[in-house]
Scaffold this motif. Structure first.
Motif, PDB file in Angstrom:
ATOM      1  N   LEU C  47     -26.293  -6.661 -15.044  1.00  0.00           N
ATOM      2  CA  LEU C  47     -26.661  -5.750 -13.963  1.00  0.00           C
ATOM      3  C   LEU C  47     -27.214  -6.516 -12.785  1.00  0.00           C
ATOM      4  CD1 LEU C  47     -28.276  -2.776 -15.878  1.00  0.00           C
ATOM      5  CD2 LEU C  47     -26.200  -2.733 -14.501  1.00  0.00           C
ATOM      6  N   LEU C  48     -28.059  -7.500 -13.071  1.00  0.00           N
ATOM      7  CA  LEU C  48     -28.662  -8.283 -12.009  1.00  0.00           C
ATOM      8  C   LEU C  48     -27.623  -9.027 -11.189  1.00  0.00           C
ATOM      9  CD1 LEU C  48     -31.790  -9.853 -13.747  1.00  0.00           C
ATOM     10  CD2 LEU C  48     -31.772  -8.265 -11.842  1.00  0.00           C
ATOM     11  N   GLN C  49     -26.481  -9.295 -11.805  1.00  0.00           N
ATOM     12  CA  GLN C  49     -25.487 -10.103 -11.104  1.00  0.00           C
ATOM     13  C   GLN C  49     -24.389  -9.250 -10.510  1.00  0.00           C
ATOM     14  OE1 GLN C  49     -25.370 -14.106 -11.751  1.00  0.00           O
ATOM     15  NE2 GLN C  49     -25.196 -13.875 -13.976  1.00  0.00           N
ATOM     16  N   GLY C  50     -24.562  -7.929 -10.542  1.00  0.00           N
ATOM     17  CA  GLY C  50     -23.581  -7.077  -9.889  1.00  0.00           C
ATOM     18  C   GLY C  50     -22.379  -6.783 -10.745  1.00  0.00           C
ATOM     19  N   ALA C  51     -22.495  -6.911 -12.059  1.00  0.00           N
ATOM     20  CA  ALA C  51     -21.367  -6.573 -12.927  1.00  0.00           C
ATOM     21  C   ALA C  51     -21.723  -5.312 -13.686  1.00  0.00           C
ATOM     22  CB  ALA C  51     -21.089  -7.742 -13.872  1.00  0.00           C
TER      23      ALA C  51
END
Lengths: 671, 102, 199
Positions: C47-51
């Motif tokens: 989530l933190l990496q935009g996935a």
């Protein structure tokens, strides 16, 4: 100077030598060798089929050789002096680059003498063996070896170059080995054969080195050329006339001559390589008579006479003479205390050979050859007589168990008596003349010390031979126990044996006629080959002859006192008491065999053991086995990687992965 | 929001992967080993996602999707096999299977 | 202190902690549960990496289906079996730990150096955020998945079918007349019981 043109082709290496006797296909010294060689080969392959006729067959062939020899001799006589030499080139033997050796034969006066002795005495002994070896399971093989020996001996005697001579030299050594060990089931016989071969080998090795030296120094192996080169080296003015080389300087000639003589000490049983001859008596008696009395052992004497220019070019002759003289004395001492009749005769042979070398050493070559011939007669005679005695006494050889056999075996007894008197140098038998010739040569060369040794040895010779004769043939009849047990009848020599004994006895009586002082037939005959030896006239020769005769009679008298007279035993005991140490030493052959055993045989065995067990078994085998074991060990350990546990395999993967990543890391770092 | 540098995520993934490897080597229960393999796959997923972010595309995320699907299929079959073997031998110990050796 | 950094920190600790805890738990169920924790933490990382899509997938499939399957099997084979702590294979533990440390070092070094060498810059995050804004994460994935990655997609669906069939083959009882739908289970069970006793 024309070469000896022959139908067989010219002797390529002797084209500038004198000699002009013509030989043809028919009248060719090659036949002398061919007949016994053919006999040997035939007996080798078809011996079993020929069976009991082998004896007659072999004797016949050698007899043919004798006839050819006589014919060649007659041909020689019809020529004059220098023209009596024939050079025959039989075939090209070795052709390697510029090194060419042919199978060349040289027939001159010296070789014809040897040829007649070898074939004549040889044929008689062949005939004797027909009776002696009867019943032996390997009868044909015996005659095969005898014929082969004759072929080799004739090759040696007729050889025109040193290499062919060496072939004959080695060949007679081989036949000696085969014949000494003929009854190889007996350990003593096979050991004696081995000993003979090995001791001869030592001498042959020196001989070979001598051949190498000569091949290098004189660039040829041809005997006439080597002798010419040695002579040229001797005469400085010849050098001026003929220019430089090939000639042999004195130093090299001495070295080569000594090396060749070392070979002769082996073959002819002189100090230091005589130790094989007494043990060689384990062979059948005809073998002892032929090889170890008349022919093979005389090869060394012949060789020295043949190469006399080489020996004269340096200082080798002194060595030859002294070794001959010392050997004669040494062997005579040992013979005086020996009880085995054959061994007494063996030591006697060694001693008489010493005389011959003594003669050669004082340049009395014809005297040496004269003694060689007469010795062949009476020594062969005595050996054959001893064989007859053994034959009738079930193989007994100890003289202490025999006595009074002359009355029981008259033919053997009387012929042996002739031989005994001959060797003791009693006038007018053959030995008197030949031994006297040798001593006279020594005296006239100024070698008084050698002459004295010779006279002393003559006394001892007469003593020990008389001792033998008196104990065996005179006195009351005494036979060994086994013969007593059977029927006590002692039979005389059968016809086949007597046929050999009688002619030899006759020759021992009249053989002196060969070279009586005055006519000197043999000497003049051999002169073109060996040069003339000075035998001055006047009173001196008669005085010298008398001295030798007195010495002989003294020896007989001494033996008479000690062995025939009834108080002899007491005298012997008192002598033994007073001279115990030297007598025991002499009776034990002066411990020479033991010395050799310790000094040479033991280190040799140690070296052999070391080579076999340490170097070979542990070293080389160790390396070979070790390599295998190493591989096996490595694989034993390495295969444990496959433990079966999956986790171990996973760990192995990981190790590989880590290594791969390390490579990446290194490349990243370098990039 | 300022994000954390991608390097940290990658380090985390690397460490988790390493732990997965060590776990495969050290543990003896077959199922547990299998779970550590899943841990390794998870770490790899993280790496893919981080790379996708570094490149600025979604291709990496698609790869993660596929890894996920394949992992599911693999787990199914693998566990079935482990189950059968463990049932027959009454033990899930991997060290018991040691016949493939010299 | 940035919120994302804080969340990252927590996630980092939890993920790593859960992984290590997996390593040291003798009980298989504990190991499974710790793995679930790790997977959830990783979903947070996604989530933190935009996935976003992948994060959801991670929870649903991995933590929700796969781990449940694991737990079923553990239950079947014995929940309370504890692994013995002693290591029967000599040197295995040492090798594992040693190589593990080595591997960690090498991987870390490779990562850092590789990042440096790749030189991608920091524009990636922004682009990804732009994609997530514009077509949206799911749409972007879908567009790529059904165009460029269609073949792998179909292949994986085939793979799933194969896996299912395979498991069904593996799990069936060896009984000649048994059909997959007939309740012959009890009979075959006793059959196997008898076999076991005979052996």
């Amino acid at each position: 100077m024309t070469a000896g043109a022959t139908l067989n082709g010219q002797c390529a290496s002797c084209s500038h030598l004198t000699g002009g006797m013509e030989v043809s296909w028919f009248l060719n010294p090659g036949w002398l060798i061919a007949f016994p060689l053919f006999g040997a080969l035939l007996l080798l392959f078809f011996g079993r089929r020929i069976g009991q006729r082998a004896g007659v067959f072999a004797s016949g062939l050698l007899g043919l050789s004798f006839l050819v020899g006589l014919i060649l001799f007659a041909t020689q006589l019809s020529h004059e002096g220098q023209q009596r030499t024939a050079y025959v080139h039989m075939f090209d033997w070795i052709t390697v680059g510029s090194f060419r050796v042919g199978a060349d034969l040289t027939l001159d006066q010296l070789s014809i003498v040897m040829v007649l002795v070898v074939t004549g005495v040889g044929t008689l002994i062949h005939i004797y063996s027909i009776g002696y070896m009867e019943g032996d399971p390997r009868y044909p093989r015996f005659f095969c070896y005898l014929n082969l020996f004759a072929a080799f001996m004739l090759t040696l005697v007729l050889a025109g170059n040193l290499l062919l001579l060496y072939v004959g030299w080695e060949g007679v050594g081989l036949c000696s080995f085969l014949l000494i060990g003929f009854w190889f089931e007996r350990a003593k016989a096979s050991n004696a054969a081995k000993k003979a071969f090995l001791v001869n080998r030592v001498g042959d090795f020196a001989f070979l080195i001598g051949i190498f030296v000569l091949a290098k120094a004189a660039s040829t192996l041809s005997i006439p050329l080597i002798n010419a080169a040695a002579t040229k080296g001797l005469l400085s003015q010849t050098q001026k006339l003929f220019g430089p080389g090939p000639y042999l300087p004195a130093g090299i000639a001495t070295v080569a001559a000594l090396l060749l003589f070392a070979g002769a000490t082996g073959k002819s049983a002189q100090i230091p390589l005589y130790v094989w001859l007494p043990d060689a008596m384990e062979g059948p008696t005809p073998v002892s008579a032929l090889i170890h009395a008349a022919t093979m052992v005389t090869a060394g004497v012949y060789m020295v006479a043949r190469m006399s220019p080489l020996f004269q070019a340096g200082s080798a002759l002194t060595v030859v003479a002294w070794i001959g003289a010392l050997t004669a004395l040494w062997a005579a001492l040992m013979a005086s205390f020996e009880f085995d009749i054959k061994r007494v005769l063996a030591y006697s042979t060694i001693s008489q050979l010493g005389y011959m070398f003594l003669a050669n050493g004082v340049q009395g070559y014809s005297a040496a050859m004269f003694h060689l011939v007469t010795h062949a007669f009476f020594k062969a005679l005595m050996f054959l007589g001893a064989g007859a005695v053994m034959h009738s006494l079930a193989g007994e050889t100890d003289m202490r168990k025999m006595g009074g056999l002359r009355k029981a075996m008259p033919i053997t007894g009387y012929t042996f008596l002739v031989g005994w008197l001959a060797i003791s140098g009693i006038f007018p038998l053959a030995g008197f003349w030949s031994k006297d010739a040798i001593l006279a040569s020594a005296w006239h060369q100024g070698q008084y010390a050698l002459w004295a040794i010779g006279v002393g040895t003559a006394l001892l010779t007469a003593f020990y031979m008389s001792r033998l004769y008196f104990r065996v043939f005179e006195g009351p009849l005494l036979v060994p126990d086994e013969v007593e047990a059977h029927n006590g009848r002692v039979h005389d020599a059968p016809v086949t044996m007597a046929v050999a004994l009688v002619p030899l006895a006759l020759l021992s009586v009249v053989g002196g006629a060969l070279n009586l002082p005055g006519s000197l037939i043999l000497e003049h005959f051999l002169e073109p080959v060996v040069g003339r030896s000075e035998v001055p006239g006047g009173l001196t020769p008669w005085l010298l002859a008398s001295t030798a005769l007195v010495a002989g009679l003294a020896g007989i008298a001494l033996a008479y006192l000690l062995y025939v007279r009834s108080d002899g035993r007491a005298r012997r005991a008192s002598l033994y008491g007073r001279l115990k140490v030297p007598i025991v030493a002499a009776a034990n052959k002066f411990y020479v065999d033991e010395l050799y055993g310790r000094a040479i045989v033991l280190p040799g065995k140690a070296l052999a053991n070391f080579s076999a067990y340490t170097l070979d078994a542990r070293g080389i085998d160790g390396v070979v086995r070790g390599t295998g074991e190493l591989i096996a060990g490595i694989s034993e350990r390495t295969r444990r990687v496959q433990s079966g546990y999956v986790r171990n395999y996973a760990a192995t993967f990981l190790i590989g992965v880590v290594i791969l990543i390390s490579i990446v890391v290194v490349r990243l770092g370098a990039a | 929001m300022t994000s954390v540098a991608p390097g940290f995520y990658l380090i985390l993934a690397g460490l988790m992967f390493t732990i997965g490897v060590v776990g495969v080597l050290v543990r003896r229960n077959a199922i547990v080993i299998f779970m550590f393999v899943e841990l390794m796959l998870n770490a790899v997923n993280l790496i893919f996602v981080t790379f996708a972010r570094m490149h600025g595309t979604v291709d990496g995320q698609i790869l993660v999707f596929f890894v996920l699907v394949v992992a599911a299929a693999e787990v199914t079959v693998g566990l079935a096999i482990i189950l059968m073997i463990a049932r027959r031998r009454n033990s899930a110990d991997v060290d018991g299977l040691h016949l493939l050796k010299w | 202190m940035n919120l994302s950094v804080l969340i990252f920190g927590v996630m980092f600790i939890v993920a790593l902690g859960a992984s290590l805890a997996m390593l040291f738990s003798p009980n298989a169920v504990h190991v499974a549960l710790f793995l679930v924790v790790a997977q959830v933490a990783l979903a947070l990382a996604f989530l933190l990496q935009g996935a976003y899509f992948v994060a959801a997938m991670q929870i649903i499939i991995y933590a929700g289906a796969i781990m449940v399957l694991f737990l079923f099997v553990i239950m079947l084979l014995g929940v309370d079996k504890r692994e013995a702590l002693i290591e029967p294979l000599r040197g295995q533990r040492q090798v594992a730990i040693g190589l593990g440390l080595l591997l960690a070092a090498e991987v870390s070094y490779s990562i850092l150096r590789g990042i440096h060498l790749a030189g991608l810059g920091s524009g990636g995050s922004a682009r990804l955020n732009a994609i997530n804004q514009n077509p949206g994460n799911v749409k972007a994935i879908a567009r790529l998945l059904f165009s460029r990655y269609l073949l792998p997609f179909e292949a994986t669906s085939l793979l799933l079918v194969v896996a299912i069939v395979g498991v069904m083959m593996l799990a069936r009882r060896i009984d000649a007349a048994a059909s997959l739908f007939e309740p012959r289970v009890a009979e075959s069970d006793t059959h196997i019981e008898q076999e076991r006793e005979a052996v």
